[in-house]
Each structure stands twice: as structure tokens, then as C-alpha cells.
Design a protein around this motif. Sequence first.
Motif, PDB file in Angstrom:
ATOM      1  N   LEU A  90     -10.249  -5.166   6.608  1.00  0.00           N
ATOM      2  CA  LEU A  90      -9.431  -4.857   5.422  1.00  0.00           C
ATOM      3  C   LEU A  90     -10.241  -3.930   4.548  1.00  0.00           C
ATOM      4  N   ILE A  91      -9.467  -2.894   4.021  1.00  0.00           N
ATOM      5  CA  ILE A  91     -10.420  -1.795   3.177  1.00  0.00           C
ATOM      6  C   ILE A  91      -9.542  -1.984   1.673  1.00  0.00           C
ATOM      7  N   HIS A  92     -10.089  -2.286   0.881  1.00  0.00           N
ATOM      8  CA  HIS A  92      -9.770  -2.511  -0.413  1.00  0.00           C
ATOM      9  C   HIS A  92      -9.938  -1.476  -1.368  1.00  0.00           C
ATOM     10  N   TYR A  93      -9.153  -0.806  -1.969  1.00  0.00           N
ATOM     11  CA  TYR A  93      -9.222   0.533  -2.676  1.00  0.00           C
ATOM     12  C   TYR A  93      -9.081   0.225  -4.258  1.00  0.00           C
TER      13      TYR A  93
ATOM     14  N   LEU B  34      -1.007  -2.092   2.256  1.00  0.00           N
ATOM     15  CA  LEU B  34      -0.796  -3.359   1.781  1.00  0.00           C
ATOM     16  C   LEU B  34      -0.551  -2.943   0.075  1.00  0.00           C
ATOM     17  N   GLY B  35       0.650  -3.537  -0.339  1.00  0.00           N
ATOM     18  CA  GLY B  35       0.806  -3.160  -1.589  1.00  0.00           C
ATOM     19  C   GLY B  35       1.516  -4.435  -2.304  1.00  0.00           C
ATOM     20  N   ASP B  36       1.463  -4.830  -3.679  1.00  0.00           N
ATOM     21  CA  ASP B  36       1.909  -5.950  -4.286  1.00  0.00           C
ATOM     22  C   ASP B  36       1.472  -7.149  -3.710  1.00  0.00           C
ATOM     23  N   THR B  37       0.192  -7.452  -4.133  1.00  0.00           N
ATOM     24  CA  THR B  37      -0.738  -8.329  -3.332  1.00  0.00           C
ATOM     25  C   THR B  37      -0.270  -9.706  -4.009  1.00  0.00           C
ATOM     26  N   THR B  38      -0.652 -10.916  -3.292  1.00  0.00           N
ATOM     27  CA  THR B  38      -0.636 -11.955  -3.683  1.00  0.00           C
ATOM     28  C   THR B  38      -1.291 -12.410  -5.053  1.00  0.00           C
TER      29      THR B  38
ATOM     30  N   ALA C 236      -1.371   6.549  -0.809  1.00  0.00           N
ATOM     31  CA  ALA C 236      -1.616   5.670   0.472  1.00  0.00           C
ATOM     32  C   ALA C 236      -1.490   6.467   1.636  1.00  0.00           C
ATOM     33  N   SER C 237      -0.127   6.957   1.762  1.00  0.00           N
ATOM     34  CA  SER C 237       0.255   7.722   3.179  1.00  0.00           C
ATOM     35  C   SER C 237      -0.816   8.800   3.521  1.00  0.00           C
ATOM     36  N   GLN C 238      -1.040   9.484   2.340  1.00  0.00           N
ATOM     37  CA  GLN C 238      -2.155  10.600   2.961  1.00  0.00           C
ATOM     38  C   GLN C 238      -3.477   9.968   3.383  1.00  0.00           C
ATOM     39  N   VAL C 239      -4.111   9.127   2.744  1.00  0.00           N
ATOM     40  CA  VAL C 239      -5.249   8.161   3.198  1.00  0.00           C
ATOM     41  C   VAL C 239      -5.171   7.782   4.486  1.00  0.00           C
ATOM     42  N   THR C 240      -3.937   7.194   4.644  1.00  0.00           N
ATOM     43  CA  THR C 240      -3.708   6.428   6.189  1.00  0.00           C
ATOM     44  C   THR C 240      -3.663   7.668   7.047  1.00  0.00           C
ATOM     45  N   TRP C 241      -2.934   8.842   6.877  1.00  0.00           N
ATOM     46  CA  TRP C 241      -2.990   9.746   8.108  1.00  0.00           C
ATOM     47  C   TRP C 241      -4.493  10.230   8.186  1.00  0.00           C
ATOM     48  N   LEU C 242      -5.100  10.440   7.068  1.00  0.00           N
ATOM     49  CA  LEU C 242      -6.395  11.167   7.206  1.00  0.00           C
ATOM     50  C   LEU C 242      -7.528  10.223   8.086  1.00  0.00           C
ATOM     51  N   MET C 243      -7.365   8.849   7.589  1.00  0.00           N
ATOM     52  CA  MET C 243      -8.351   7.966   8.380  1.00  0.00           C
ATOM     53  C   MET C 243      -7.859   7.834   9.781  1.00  0.00           C
ATOM     54  N   GLU C 244      -6.627   7.770  10.118  1.00  0.00           N
ATOM     55  CA  GLU C 244      -6.176   7.718  11.510  1.00  0.00           C
ATOM     56  C   GLU C 244      -6.757   8.749  12.176  1.00  0.00           C
TER      57      GLU C 244
ATOM     58  N   CYS D 128      -7.651  -0.122  17.096  1.00  0.00           N
ATOM     59  CA  CYS D 128      -7.986  -0.898  16.127  1.00  0.00           C
ATOM     60  C   CYS D 128      -6.987  -1.302  15.201  1.00  0.00           C
ATOM     61  N   ARG D 129      -7.106  -2.409  14.335  1.00  0.00           N
ATOM     62  CA  ARG D 129      -6.100  -2.716  13.267  1.00  0.00           C
ATOM     63  C   ARG D 129      -6.779  -2.647  12.005  1.00  0.00           C
ATOM     64  N   ILE D 130      -6.451  -2.055  11.001  1.00  0.00           N
ATOM     65  CA  ILE D 130      -7.055  -1.752   9.830  1.00  0.00           C
ATOM     66  C   ILE D 130      -5.698  -2.038   8.721  1.00  0.00           C
ATOM     67  N   ALA D 131      -6.074  -2.727   7.652  1.00  0.00           N
ATOM     68  CA  ALA D 131      -5.176  -2.915   6.623  1.00  0.00           C
ATOM     69  C   ALA D 131      -5.956  -2.272   5.312  1.00  0.00           C
ATOM     70  N   LEU D 132      -5.178  -1.434   4.773  1.00  0.00           N
ATOM     71  CA  LEU D 132      -5.676  -0.720   3.371  1.00  0.00           C
ATOM     72  C   LEU D 132      -4.681  -1.194   2.444  1.00  0.00           C
ATOM     73  N   GLN D 133      -5.646  -1.821   1.408  1.00  0.00           N
ATOM     74  CA  GLN D 133      -4.994  -2.265   0.166  1.00  0.00           C
ATOM     75  C   GLN D 133      -5.042  -1.404  -0.903  1.00  0.00           C
ATOM     76  N   PHE D 134      -3.908  -1.059  -1.650  1.00  0.00           N
ATOM     77  CA  PHE D 134      -3.960  -0.179  -2.569  1.00  0.00           C
ATOM     78  C   PHE D 134      -3.804  -0.781  -3.904  1.00  0.00           C
ATOM     79  N   PRO D 135      -4.056  -0.553  -4.903  1.00  0.00           N
ATOM     80  CA  PRO D 135      -3.392  -1.107  -6.442  1.00  0.00           C
ATOM     81  C   PRO D 135      -2.091  -0.289  -6.529  1.00  0.00           C
ATOM     82  N   ASP D 136      -1.091  -0.797  -7.463  1.00  0.00           N
ATOM     83  CA  ASP D 136      -0.127   0.028  -7.643  1.00  0.00           C
ATOM     84  C   ASP D 136      -0.102   1.243  -8.276  1.00  0.00           C
ATOM     85  N   GLU D 137      -1.330   1.550  -8.991  1.00  0.00           N
ATOM     86  CA  GLU D 137      -1.359   2.896  -9.437  1.00  0.00           C
ATOM     87  C   GLU D 137      -1.855   4.119  -8.452  1.00  0.00           C
ATOM     88  N   LEU D 138      -2.370   3.716  -7.212  1.00  0.00           N
ATOM     89  CA  LEU D 138      -2.672   4.372  -6.236  1.00  0.00           C
ATOM     90  C   LEU D 138      -1.939   4.364  -5.055  1.00  0.00           C
ATOM     91  N   LEU D 139      -0.714   3.830  -5.094  1.00  0.00           N
ATOM     92  CA  LEU D 139       0.240   3.630  -3.875  1.00  0.00           C
ATOM     93  C   LEU D 139       0.722   5.123  -3.325  1.00  0.00           C
TER      94      LEU D 139
END
Length: 135
Positions: free
Chosen positions: A94-97, A71-75, A21-29, A7-18
Motif C-alpha cells: 500500500l502506498i499512502h500519499y 483508494l479514496g474515501d478511506t474508512t 491519482a490516474s496520472q500517478v497510476t499510469w506513471l507507476m505502471e 504485482c498488486r499495488i494499492a495507492l491511497q490518495f487523500p481527497d485533495e489529491l485524487l
Amino acid sequence: EDDGFLCRIALQFPDELLSDASQVTWLMEDAILNAYKAKLTVEPSHPSPQQQELQQQITTHLSFPPLLYILGDTTYGSCCPDTVSAKHLNANVLIHYGYACLSDLESGGISVVYGFGVVMPAGSKEKGSVWKKCV
């Protein structure tokens, strides 16, 4: 698109939670792969042809991990889901945090899941990352 990936999952984090992001990504995978492996172990000992085909598909897909994009620095701003970027990545979801304004934006056919988390009050004795408390 069947390119072999689970599957393909986009994880969107606000700047203060970036920073999380890597830890959440590994845990989710790991959680996704474990869920698919568990699906293989609970199938009946004499599977039907449809179940055999499903098991074969899962086994094949397990050789390719899920693709998780950060995803960071969103439009639009960190409160709005960046479905445009997720669509460019061909994401299934898309998972928006973090904080979300929940404005009525066009999703572009991509499912959006919100992870608000739990913010600990100032002076709280409880330690740990917000992600340990994430819903």
C-alpha cells in the motif's frame, strides 16, 4: 497468489489529491514495467539455470501488467493507511500519499510505503503538480 499479474499495488490518495491519482497510476505502471524489462536486458549472455528460470518468469509476467488500485474515501481518515481495503484487494503493498499521522495501526501483513511529497509555499513561482515533486 500466482494469478499471472506482476504485482498488486494499492495507492491511497487523500481527497485533495485524487485528481492526480490516474496520472500517478499510469506513471507507476510504466515505471514498473520498464524496471522489469531492464532486468531482462542486463542478464549475462550465458545465464545459469536459475537465471534462465527468473528470465522466463519475468517474461511471462510482462504479458500481464501490474494491478494498481486507487483508494479514496478511506474508512479511518485520509491520514491513516487503509490496510483493510488494501487487504481486500489482495495488494502486495500500500502506498499512502499525502499527510500521514503515522499512528501505530495494525498493517495486517501489508507493507506500507509513505509518499509525503513536497508542498510548495503560497506565492511560489514554481509551477507543476505536487507529484512532480513527490519523493
